[in-house]
Write a protein that holds these residues in place. Structure first.
Motif: not given
Length: 280
Positions: A160-186
Motif C-alpha cells: 500500500t502507498s499509505d503507511p499511516t496504519y503503522l502506529r508505533t516505532a519499536v526498538i527491540w533487543a535480540a533474544p538471549e543467544g541470538a544475533s537479532i530478533g524480537l527479544g524484549s522491547v527497549v
C-alpha cells in the motif's frame, strides 16, 4: 543491507525464529493469529495525523506526489530508560521511505533492531510481537544517529502507498543467544503522521446477506459495520457489493492481507479506516 519488510507474526517461539532469519530468502510472513482489539479501543488507537509539512498539494494521491525528503512522520522514544527521535521522510516513490534515528540515548547495543508496528504504543511486549509490522532484518548501528532506506515493491516493500496504519516505532533487543530478533522491547515511540489523507474514505453500507457475501458482520455501538468474517464461498465482488466497496478500497482497509487472502474463509476483514492494520 537487508531491508525492512511487511510481516505478520506468530506467537510462541517467533522471536527466536525471526532472529535466525539471516538470509534474504527467509520468509517473514507468518500465520493469521490475531491480536483482538475492540471497536472502542480501535477508536482511541487511530494514528495521529497533523498538517502536511513541505508537501505538494493536499490532494496528493500517493507518497510519490511528495517532494523527496518531505517529513511524513516522527516520534519521540521515551520511557524504559531510552530517549531519542525517529523521523520518516518521503523518498519520491509510492513504496518505502527514508528513516533516521537521532540522539538515541543510550546508543543501540549490538543486535538491537527496529520495526514499525500497527499496534498502539500502549500495547504490551507480547502483543507487539504479534502485531502486523514493517520489520528491518538488519541490526541497528551502535550509534545514536543513523539513517537507512526501506525497499520498493517486490523486495519486501509495502503493498500500500499509505503507511499511516503503522502506529508505533519499536526498538527491540535480540533474544538471549541470538544475533537479532524480537527479544524484549527497549523503547517505543508513537508515530505522528503528517500526510494528507491518501485513502479512499469509503462510505460504508450493509445491504445484507447475499450470494458471495454470507459471512458475519461486526458493528460499532452506532451500528456501523467495522469488520466482516469471511464465509466459505464468499467472493471479492460479493463482499464489495454488500458493503459498497471496490477491490482497491478493501485492499486499503486491509494492508495486512495480500489481495489473494482477502476471501479466505474464516478470516476477519477490517472495514474501519480507524483500525487499518489491526486484527479483530
Amino acid at each position: 543491507m537487508r531491508p525492512m519488510r511487511t510481516a505478520r507474526r506468530r506467537t510462541g517461539a517467533l522471536a527466536l525464529a525471526v532472529a535466525l532469519a539471516g538470509s534474504m530468502g527467509a520468509c517473514a510472513v507468518g500465520g493469521d493469529s490475531a491480536v483482538r482489539v475492540s471497536p472502542t479501543a480501535v477508536a482511541s488507537a487511530a494514528p495521529e495525523r497533523g498538517p502536511a509539512i513541505d508537501t505538494e498539494p493536499d490532494d496528493a494521491a500517493g507518497l510519490s506526489d511528495l517532494t523527496p525528503g518531505t517529513l511524513i512522520a516522527s516520534g519521540e522514544f521515551d520511557g524504559r530508560g531510552t530517549t531519542g527521535r525517529i523521523e520518516i521522510r518521503a523518498n519520491g516513490e509510492d513504496h518505502g521511505f527514508e528513516i533516521a534515528l537521532a540522539d538515541v540515548t543510550p546508543a543501540p547495543a549490538a543486535g538491537m533492531s527496529l520495526e514499525l508496528n500497527a499496534l498502539p504504543v500502549t500495547a504490551s511486549d507480547a502483543e507487539l510481537q504479534q502485531g502486523f509490522s514493517y520489520y528491518r532484518y538488519d541490526a541497528l548501528a551502535t550509534s545514536p544517529d543513523q539513517a537507512f532506506s526501506t525497499p520498493g515493491p517486490g523486495y519486501g516493500g509495502f503493498e500500500t502507498s499509505d503507511p499511516t496504519y503503522l502506529r508505533t516505532a519499536v526498538i527491540w533487543a535480540a533474544p538471549e543467544g541470538a544475533s537479532i530478533g524480537l527479544g524484549s522491547v527497549v523503547a517505543t515511540a508513537e508515530l505522528a503522521w503528517s500526510l494528507p489523507d491518501l485513502g479512499p474514505s469509503p462510505d460504508l453500507i450493509d445491504l445484507g446477506d447475499a450470494t458471495g457475501a454470507r459471512g458475519e458482520v461486526g458493528t460499532s455501538r452506532e451500528g456501523v459495520p467495522v469488520n466482516y468474517r469471511v464465509a466459505p464461498g464468499d467472493t471479492i465482488d460479493g463482499i464489495g457489493t454488500r458493503f459498497g466497496l471496490t477491490m482497491d478500497q478493501l485492499a486499503w482497509l486491509n494492508p495486512d492481507r495480500s489481495p489473494g487472502r482477502l476471501v479466505l474463509a474464516g478470516i476477519t476483514l477490517n472495514l474501519s479506516a480507524e483500525s487499518r492494520g489491526l486484527r479483530w
